[in-house]
Scaffold this motif. Structure first.
Motif: not given
Length: 204
Positions: A63-67, A86-92, A36-41, A9-13
């Protein structure tokens, strides 16, 4: 062949997700499913040279994250569990409230409902009350909150050492125990003698 889902996800790491995939590939006997989420990319582009292509080459299935109809979105998909690295606070927060609004959060929800291992490598500091409450909620549902805290007793000499130690500990949680000289071996003789001496002084 064991299976593991790796969400990024979109957190650093981003390096944590990369290293987990590398270690699983090196070990053999594991089939990896990467999401991978868009923010992860976006983060991968900033943090890892040739990151996206490198990650996709390491994973057995991408896998596509939207699927949300992908195989890993179902409890009938047999696997050992999932690491969000990593796990972002949004995903958490989304996992804590069972939103299942993309394939990462849906797969995480599946792990929890099927009582499988879910490890969340959370990356944020400092933490606010919402972060802490979401961590508590996920823990109460059975997830493992795993901030990648450096183990200085291992005397890391590089960032790679720090990352490797955290990833080794994450894989321990899935029953994959890698051999490493960096595992805690107990106090050094010098430190043990100091403890012994202090105990004798207290006894006196």
């Amino acid at each position: 062949m064991k299976r593991m889902v790796v969400g990024m996800t979109g957190a650093t790491g981003s390096v944590y997700g990369l290293r987990l995939l590398e270690l699983l590939r090196e070990t053999g006997g594991w089939e990896t499913h990467l999401v991978m989420s868009p923010a992860a990319l976006l983060n991968i582009r900033e943090e890892l040279p040739e990151g996206k292509a490198r990650l996709e080459a390491l994973a057995d299935v991408v896998h596509n994250v939207r699927n949300v109809g992908a195989s890993i979105a179902s409890g009938s998909f047999v696997c050992e569990g999932m690491a969000i690295a990593p796990c972002s606070m949004r995903t958490l927060g989304a996992v804590a409230h069972a939103l299942s609004d993309n394939l990462i959060t849906r797969a995480a929800d599946v792990m929890l409902k099927e009582r499988r291992r879910l490890v969340m490598i959370t990356r944020e500091a400092p933490l606010n009350l919402a972060h802490l409450r979401n961590m508590t909620t996920c823990t109460e549902m059975g997830a493992v909150i795993f901030p990648p805290v450096p183990a200085f007793y291992a005397r890391p000499t590089s960032l790679a050492d720090v990352v490797d130690h955290s990833c080794m500990r994450v894989l321990d949680l899935f029953g994959l125990h890698l051999k490493s000289e960096k595992r805690w071996q107990g106090l050094s003789k010098e430190a043990a003698s100091l403890v012994s001496g202090a105990g004798q002084m207290e006894g006196n």
